[in-house]
Design an enzyme around this catalytic site. Structure first.
Site, PDB file in Angstrom:
ATOM      1  N   ASP A  26       6.109   0.602   6.733  1.00  0.00           N
ATOM      2  CA  ASP A  26       4.667   0.428   6.527  1.00  0.00           C
ATOM      3  C   ASP A  26       4.130   1.535   5.647  1.00  0.00           C
ATOM      4  O   ASP A  26       3.747   2.578   6.134  1.00  0.00           O
ATOM      5  CB  ASP A  26       3.956   0.408   7.888  1.00  0.00           C
ATOM      6  CG  ASP A  26       2.486   0.046   7.777  1.00  0.00           C
ATOM      7  OD1 ASP A  26       2.072  -0.421   6.707  1.00  0.00           O
ATOM      8  OD2 ASP A  26       1.762   0.242   8.763  1.00  0.00           O
ATOM      9  N   HIS A  31       0.823  -1.222   0.000  1.00  0.00           N
ATOM     10  CA  HIS A  31       0.000   0.000   0.000  1.00  0.00           C
ATOM     11  C   HIS A  31       0.852   1.265   0.000  1.00  0.00           C
ATOM     12  O   HIS A  31       1.811   1.386   0.751  1.00  0.00           O
ATOM     13  CB  HIS A  31      -1.062  -0.001   1.097  1.00  0.00           C
ATOM     14  CG  HIS A  31      -0.552  -0.020   2.511  1.00  0.00           C
ATOM     15  ND1 HIS A  31      -0.222   1.137   3.181  1.00  0.00           N
ATOM     16  CD2 HIS A  31      -0.347  -1.034   3.373  1.00  0.00           C
ATOM     17  CE1 HIS A  31       0.167   0.815   4.415  1.00  0.00           C
ATOM     18  NE2 HIS A  31       0.107  -0.490   4.551  1.00  0.00           N
ATOM     19  N   GLU A  71      -4.905   1.913   2.509  1.00  0.00           N
ATOM     20  CA  GLU A  71      -5.040   0.724   3.359  1.00  0.00           C
ATOM     21  C   GLU A  71      -5.246   1.125   4.808  1.00  0.00           C
ATOM     22  O   GLU A  71      -6.036   0.541   5.532  1.00  0.00           O
ATOM     23  CB  GLU A  71      -3.792  -0.166   3.240  1.00  0.00           C
ATOM     24  CG  GLU A  71      -3.923  -1.515   3.941  1.00  0.00           C
ATOM     25  CD  GLU A  71      -3.527  -1.513   5.411  1.00  0.00           C
ATOM     26  OE1 GLU A  71      -3.856  -2.464   6.111  1.00  0.00           O
ATOM     27  OE2 GLU A  71      -2.898  -0.550   5.879  1.00  0.00           O
ATOM     28  N   GLU A  72      -4.520   2.162   5.245  1.00  0.00           N
ATOM     29  CA  GLU A  72      -4.472   2.479   6.677  1.00  0.00           C
ATOM     30  C   GLU A  72      -5.801   2.920   7.262  1.00  0.00           C
ATOM     31  O   GLU A  72      -6.153   2.505   8.352  1.00  0.00           O
ATOM     32  CB  GLU A  72      -3.416   3.569   6.947  1.00  0.00           C
ATOM     33  CG  GLU A  72      -1.981   3.139   6.655  1.00  0.00           C
ATOM     34  CD  GLU A  72      -1.460   2.054   7.592  1.00  0.00           C
ATOM     35  OE1 GLU A  72      -2.219   1.598   8.449  1.00  0.00           O
ATOM     36  OE2 GLU A  72      -0.306   1.659   7.441  1.00  0.00           O
ATOM     37  N   HIS A  90       3.562   2.685  12.593  1.00  0.00           N
ATOM     38  CA  HIS A  90       2.666   3.849  12.793  1.00  0.00           C
ATOM     39  C   HIS A  90       3.259   4.932  13.709  1.00  0.00           C
ATOM     40  O   HIS A  90       2.512   5.716  14.286  1.00  0.00           O
ATOM     41  CB  HIS A  90       1.309   3.416  13.368  1.00  0.00           C
ATOM     42  CG  HIS A  90       0.544   2.479  12.477  1.00  0.00           C
ATOM     43  ND1 HIS A  90      -0.675   1.950  12.839  1.00  0.00           N
ATOM     44  CD2 HIS A  90       0.808   1.991  11.238  1.00  0.00           C
ATOM     45  CE1 HIS A  90      -1.113   1.164  11.866  1.00  0.00           C
ATOM     46  NE2 HIS A  90      -0.229   1.177  10.893  1.00  0.00           N
TER      47      HIS A  90
HETATM   48 ZN   LIG Z   1       0.570  -1.486   6.329  1.00  0.00          ZN
END
Ligand SMILES: [Zn+2]
Length: 463
Positions: free
Chosen positions: A290, A278, A324-325, A422
């Protein structure tokens, strides 16, 4: 031919195929480690663009950048797929403090994604600690009303899969606010989803579901050190207060894009294999693990296929999913359009577990397809890839699930992932070049095997 000579002939054929596969995997790994492109792409994505929250200017820049890089690879087709995404902004930095008899102690917090702001000037209230949503009922409205609820269940340290530990806690973050407001809470503070004790608050999505906007309460994450300190202060004096200020804001949905590129199959162009990650990320760091890592590894799969001179039989597509998040809109849109067009997806692989040393894959597929995958296991042994298990795949490819497709997720070592996940320290320096490149090679190898041998089709029951 006599029985024995048939057997000898067959085993020679299998041996020849194995040899060709060994050679191809060796070529893929060597090319990725000597001449990989994933790290340079990640450098640009992380350091020149930065955090890519859905609907932000950076997310739009990342769409343009990855599209233009895919165009340079000489693929058969590169395009953007429109998708409407939510737009939420953090605004000015958050502030928080514990108010004790001896004064104010500042603690690090951040707003959870999707949270409402505090009223201007912030909230100050008594705070009550719980170990999870299930504790709320036992306490009841009498003990919660007018207070801030502090969710402090830590991730379980003795689970080898840190994703499992995450799964055991994340309900506090996602649903903590909507559950606490049922008992009259005025705000929630959630212990960060992090196994390490440090000063980084970790954001992540939360949802109010059908709670009216005016009834919503603000939700923040507190660093693990902050959570430990707050808990100790509460043990000393249960009447201490907690104050916090947040300025976040939700806007109307905006137009964004999935980025897609493909190499058309030479024999079965209508059978589609996709590989992806993503493109959006949270806003505190630059989203290197991420999921910048998954994005550049997926791009490199197509490049490595070309670079090693392999001609795919099936269509190999890279999909860089948006949102996505905090919405999964990109994954849903991709599956919706695929269905509309009657596209046949046979295999989908996602990398969204960090750019760490690859260990293997988890699969969501039929027993027949899993048996085929297990028969390939030995080919990966020289690269220390050994984890082939049934289990989840990836959030973005989930909407493609049907009874034929094989879904898979790359599974890197997960021990350090939640140190960064995150948080403001999910940055480029936390990614190791070789580990990232090994991941790209591992993904390319599996895509190659699925392309060459196809999937095991489910037998139609006659009658
Ligand atoms: Zn992710």
């Amino acid at each position: 031919m006599k029985k024995l000579s048939i057997l000898l002939y067959l085993s020679a054929c299998i041996g020849f195929a194995q040899n060709a596969d060994e050679k191809q995997l060796k070529s893929v790994y060597s090319t990725s480690l000597i001449n990989g492109q994933s790290y340079a792409w990640l450098d640009h994505l992380s350091n020149n663009i930065g955090g890519r929250l859905s609907g932000s200017t950076n997310a739009a820049k990342a769409v343009q950048y990855t599209k233009s890089e895919l165009e340079k690879l000489g693929l058969d087709n590169v395009w953007l797929q429109e998708v409407m995404v939510p737009k939420w902004e953090r605004g000015k930095a958050e502030e928080a403090y514990i108010l004790t008899n001896s004064g104010k102690i500042t603690v690090p917090i951040c707003a959870l994604g999707g949270s409402v702001a505090t009223k201007s000037g912030g909230i100050v209230a008594e705070i009550i600690e719980v170990k999870g949503i299930e504790d709320l009922k036992a306490l009841g409205e009498g003990k919660i009303k007018g207070k801030i609820v502090f969710y402090n269940r830590p991730m379980q340290p003795d689970l080898i899969s840190t994703f499992e530990a995450y799964g055991g806690c994340v309900d506090q973050r996602y649903a903590g606010a909507k559950e606490a407001l049922k008992f009259g809470a005025v705000g929630v503070v959630v212990r960060s989803m992090n196994l390490r004790l440090d000063d980084y608050p970790h954001t992540g999505s939360m949802g109010y579901e059908d709670v009216a906007v005016e009834d919503r309460i603000p939700a923040a994450a507190i660093s693990t050190n902050g959570a430990e300190l707050l808990s100790k202060q509460l043990q000393k004096d249960s009447k201490i207060k907690f104050g916090f200020t947040m300025h976040c804001k939700q806007y109307d949905d905006v137009l964004s894009h999935n980025v897609i590129g493909e190499i058309r199959g030479s024999e079965f162009p209508n059978e589609i294999i996709i590989v992806g990650g993503h493109l959006d990320s949270w806003d505190l760091g630059d989203g290197s693990h991420d999921d910048g890592a998954g994005v550049v590894q997926s791009m490199d799969v197509l490049r490595l296929i070309k670079e090693t001179g392999y001609t795919p039989k099936r269509t190999i597509r890279v999909v860089l999913f948006m949102n996505e998040e905090n919405g999964l809109r990109g994954g849903r849109k991709y599956a919706e359009i695929a269905k509309e067009k009657g596209e046949k997806h046979v295999f989908a692989l996602e990398s969204d577990a960090g750019g760490f040393t690859p260990r293997g894959f988890s699969f969501d597929c039929s027993p027949e397809n899993f048996a085929q995958v297990e028969s390939w296991k030995a080919l990966f042994k020289p690269y220390l890839i050994h984890y082939f298990e049934k289990g989840g795949s990836g959030a973005d490819i989930g909407p493609l699930k049907d009874d034929q497709i094989v879904l898979a997720g790359l599974r890197p070592d997960s021990q350090r992932y939640f140190d960064h996940h995150h948080a403001a320290n999910d940055t480029f320096d936390a990614v190791n070049k070789r580990e990232l490149e090994l991941g790209a090679a591992t993904m390319t190898s599996l895509v190659y095997l699925f392309d060459k041998y196809g999937t095991v089709k489910k037998k139609k029951i006659k009658g």
